[in-house]
Motif scaffolding. Structure first.
Motif, short mmCIF file in Angstrom:
data_model
loop_
_atom_site.label_atom_id
_atom_site.label_comp_id
_atom_site.label_asym_id
_atom_site.label_seq_id
_atom_site.Cartn_x
_atom_site.Cartn_y
_atom_site.Cartn_z
N LEU A 228 0.83 -1.21 0.00
CA LEU A 228 0.00 0.00 0.00
C LEU A 228 0.86 1.26 0.00
O LEU A 228 0.63 2.19 -0.79
N ASP A 229 1.87 1.28 0.86
CA ASP A 229 2.73 2.46 0.92
C ASP A 229 3.46 2.70 -0.40
O ASP A 229 3.61 3.84 -0.84
N GLU A 254 0.00 -6.72 15.55
CA GLU A 254 0.21 -5.27 15.51
C GLU A 254 -0.03 -4.82 14.07
O GLU A 254 0.56 -5.36 13.14
N PRO A 255 -0.89 -3.82 13.89
CA PRO A 255 -1.15 -3.40 12.50
C PRO A 255 0.06 -2.72 11.87
O PRO A 255 0.84 -2.06 12.55
N TYR A 256 0.18 -2.91 10.57
CA TYR A 256 1.18 -2.16 9.80
C TYR A 256 0.83 -0.68 9.86
O TYR A 256 -0.33 -0.32 9.73
N ARG A 257 1.81 0.15 10.06
CA ARG A 257 1.56 1.59 10.16
C ARG A 257 1.88 2.26 8.84
O ARG A 257 3.00 2.18 8.34
N VAL A 258 0.88 2.92 8.28
CA VAL A 258 0.96 3.48 6.94
C VAL A 258 1.76 4.77 6.95
O VAL A 258 1.46 5.70 7.70
N ARG A 259 2.78 4.79 6.13
CA ARG A 259 3.72 5.92 6.10
C ARG A 259 3.26 7.03 5.16
O ARG A 259 3.42 8.20 5.46
N PHE A 261 0.43 8.23 4.11
CA PHE A 261 -0.94 8.75 4.19
C PHE A 261 -1.03 10.16 3.58
O PHE A 261 -2.06 10.54 3.02
N LEU A 264 -2.67 11.10 0.25
CA LEU A 264 -4.11 11.35 0.11
C LEU A 264 -4.39 12.84 -0.04
O LEU A 264 -5.30 13.24 -0.77
N LEU A 265 -3.61 13.64 0.68
CA LEU A 265 -3.79 15.09 0.60
C LEU A 265 -3.10 15.65 -0.63
O LEU A 265 -3.72 16.36 -1.44
N ILE A 266 -1.83 15.33 -0.79
CA ILE A 266 -1.06 15.90 -1.89
C ILE A 266 -1.72 15.61 -3.22
O ILE A 266 -1.82 16.47 -4.09
N LEU A 269 -6.59 12.22 -3.18
CA LEU A 269 -7.10 10.88 -3.44
C LEU A 269 -8.41 10.65 -2.71
O LEU A 269 -8.72 11.30 -1.71
N VAL A 271 -10.12 7.44 -0.90
CA VAL A 271 -10.04 6.05 -0.46
C VAL A 271 -11.43 5.64 0.01
O VAL A 271 -12.03 6.32 0.86
#
Lengths: 333, 333
Positions: A228-229, A254-259, A261, A264-266, A269, A271
């Motif tokens: 995803l990243d 432990e969830p994967y931490r999305v770097r 994100f 989405l702003l730049i 996007l 989702v």
């Protein structure tokens, strides 16, 4: 002929990885039919990633399976005996009868399959829940335009393979992500996608860049994690990300931490998380198109069929690890 | 009277935190007007978080300011002299003239402010870009329904304060998140939101839970970081997250890694990144509603005005740290 039913129960909830100890296979005599009931002999059971969620009692979009209950799941089969006015022996039916060879039904939630030209198993795959998931996610939330680049993860799987082919039908550049050279060859060869990136090859970023020279307009997300990243970093402005699964996360404690994100702003996007069962109004149109595309050879599919209900737990564990190749089914006959 | 222009230039790009060394204040004589040009004396300069993005040359939705150029920014002022047929001295104008006291224009991108009943500065705030950002994000992407719970971060700020009040106008439960008891008192007292959570109090999770007993349907996101994760854990099914900023991340050299991304799937959320300048077609309707709500007292606003262009860098650094209280303006007169 009097057969016993064989069922797979949820024996205990998993903590992290699913193991065979989470399941129990039991045998029990078939119940007598009451008036208004019919008996279904299931031919195939569908194994799908969402089942992992039902095994846990954490927050989810659906009720968990109770410990001691039959595992849930979609099935196709035929009516074996009937005391129900509307269902006759020999009729083909799609139901949600779970991990068991036989089921007794009063018809609630059962769909009669009247078309005779497609094999029964396809109604659990390309012309079933996975296909409709692909269709709704791509068409309704991805809104592909000809010439756009669509990337789909788990591209050789039941959902991903339909996503990629429907993207091609709509004139997009379709790029798959899959694990290993065999799956990638299948994705570009048999399924006809424009490119496939082997995420196990260790060059995901570089290979994805080469496969998407114009960036990515739609990412159909069903895996999560580092993939995803990597994709987020290549999204084009106004890109869309239909999100229907995060299979890489289902066994994670432990969830994967999305770097990335911030993409989405730049890139402005959208989702969109979705579950196919929230969109029942769209199923008829989706199933009609999908069945026709299968008939026309525009959608191909591959099945990974394991014989015997008692082997369902091992097959499901393999599915979560990406060991299946195509739609994972259990032949219950 | 012949005055010099005073301008703030981007002297060097920031690495991490913005400091005064990133700016240079220069003085220069005003140019002679050519036919078709007019001179604007800017009254107020708007300081906004998006400017941090323009200072860097990393990926962004807009071209960066070149080193040595005047910092960009929205301004309101009046025509001081004119050789342009359509603009007369004394007319009030909204422009994008940047961090400087005077500007020469040929009218491109300039909006004449004909209404006389509202103070000029409001066109940089509640009836300007921040207000329109709030309006489009909440109305078009949040789609509030009466009775839903709307949470907005930076709730006392230029955008957040409008979000909360527009949510109230539409019959929602509106909950702000702000830094410190003063801002929170303002949010619930003056602005009339139903609750405000002070994220600096160290009990964000518990306080947010208490303030949103029915969960969160819409989260208007403009800060990012741990607040985002805390909110994600309380989102209701089918929630919407308009995303127009990540101010907590703008100075970060390593991005915050989002832990609760899985909530997007479990709760079938829609996250929609947007930039107000992509939606110019919506500005007229938004500005009309916002101006009327300000006149009717349904939207209140607070300004934090710093005197003098030479103090703009310090004010901007404070804005990024959340030290402002309400819309941050520079009085250029």
């Amino acid at each position: 002929m009097k057969e016993d039913n064989i069922q797979v129960l949820l024996a205990r909830r998993p903590e992290g990885d699913v193991t065979k100890e989470n399941f129990e296979v039991v045998s029990s005599p078939l119940p007598e039919l009451q008036p208004g009931q019919f008996l279904v002999r299931n031919h195939y059971l569908s194994l799908d990633p969402y089942m992992r969620g039902r095994m846990s009692d954490g927050p989810s979009y659906a009720q968990p399976v109770a410990v001691g209950d039959v595992m849930v799941g979609g099935t196709v089969g035929e009516v074996a005996a009937s005391k129900h006015a509307d269902f006759q022996p020999g009729e083909r039916v799609l139901g949600f009868f779970g991990w068991q060879r036989f089921a007794v039904s009063d018809g609630t939630g059962v769909t009669r399959i009247t078309e005779q030209d497609l094999p029964l198993s396809v109604y659990l795959g390309a012309v079933g829940m996975p296909g409709v998931t692909a269709y709704i996610g791509l068409m309704d939330f991805g809104r592909p335009k000809a010439g756009e680049t669509v990337v789909v993860a788990a591209a050789s799987g039941a959902v991903g393979s339909v996503v990629g082919q429907v993207a091609k039908i709509h004139g997009c550049r379709a790029v798959g992500i899959a694990g290993g050279p065999d799956k990638c060859r299948y994705v570009t060869g048999e399924l006809g996608l424009d490119a496939c990136v082997d995420y196990k090859a260790g060059r995901l970023r570089e290979d994805l860049a080469a496969a998407t020279p114009d960036g990515i307009d739609i990412y159909f997300e069903n895996v999560g994690g580092p993939i995803l990243d990597t994709v987020l970093a290549r999204m084009n402005p106004f890109g869309r990300i239909p999100l229907c699964g995060l299979i890489s996360q289902y066994n994670a404690t432990e969830p994967y931490r999305v770097r990335n994100f911030g993409s989405l702003l730049i890139n402005r996007l959208t989702v969109r998380g979705f579950i196919v069962s929230d969109h029942l109004d769209r199923w008829p149109a989706a199933l009609k198109d999908l069945a026709q595309w299968v008939r026309d050879g525009k959608i191909k599919y591959r099945e990974s069929i394991v014989q015997g209900i008692e082997n369902a737990p091992a097959a499901f564990i393999g599915l979560l690890a990406g060991k299946n190749f195509g739609k994972q089914l259990i032949d219950l006959r």
